[in-house]
Design an enzyme around this catalytic site. Sequence first.
Site: not given
Ligand code: PGA
Length: 255
Positions: A10, A12, A96, A98, A166, A172, A212
């Site tokens: 991803n 983003k 997601h 976010e 997740e 993140g 992460s």
């Molecule tokens: P990350 O993000 O690996 O940077 O923690 C995962 C995601 O949001 O899909």
Amino acid sequence: MARKFFIGGNWKCNGTLEEVKKIVSMLNEAEVPSENVVEVVVSPPFVFLPLVESLLRPDFQVAAQNCWVRKGGAFTGEISAEMLVNLGIPCVILGHSERRSLLKESNEFVGDKVAYALSVGLKVIACIGETLQQRESGSTMAVVAAQTKAIADKVSNWTDVVLAYEPVWAIGTGKVATPGQAQEVHLGLRKWLHDSVGAEVAATTRIIYGGSVNGANCRELAAQPDIDGFLVGGASLKPEFADIIRSLTVMKSQL
Ligand code: PGA
């Protein structure tokens, strides 16, 4: 029935044209297991989708990071599921965290989106996960079950759904869930699918972990029986993404 390992990248809201071309070259040169063993999907921002689709090696696929909840029309700023199909984009990430938190997407809205995207022929990576506060108050399973139920209420065929667990506190942050924490929720989700949807769906639906994941922690996570792959954010922009794609085979060959 065996569930094929699934790795999603991803990207983003990251990347310039030059950076995107570099990441694609890196992916194209990576030595990874065949697509019969691992399914790899990368998800660039919308504007780069056609370019990445045209440059990317044929054994990897691309996914959009979102799409509109219904047929296109007067919805300024949105991209419809039909447009993705029209461009040959096979897959979309929906729900997601976010988007759930920053754009206030509700469980029901995400359920509607998943159902609509599936109805036009897209594959869906459907994301769920609890916040730190929810985990600390002991409601992790209730939260992810409610998020999954909102999808299950609208979807009858799960063949083209990959469920991405997740935990919001792990995204993140560099604070990855322990293999035990992740496995516990994945197993709980599989039980929920078994009891609420059916044995076949529970046995065949891939449940992948995100939050992460990196080249160093992926192997231990991949070894868990109910972790069927990863959704990777930050590390999907780096060469270590290839190590993550190889995590299952490395793990198996070490047994
Ligand atoms: P990350 O993000 O690996 O940077 O923690 C995962 C995601 O949001 O899909």
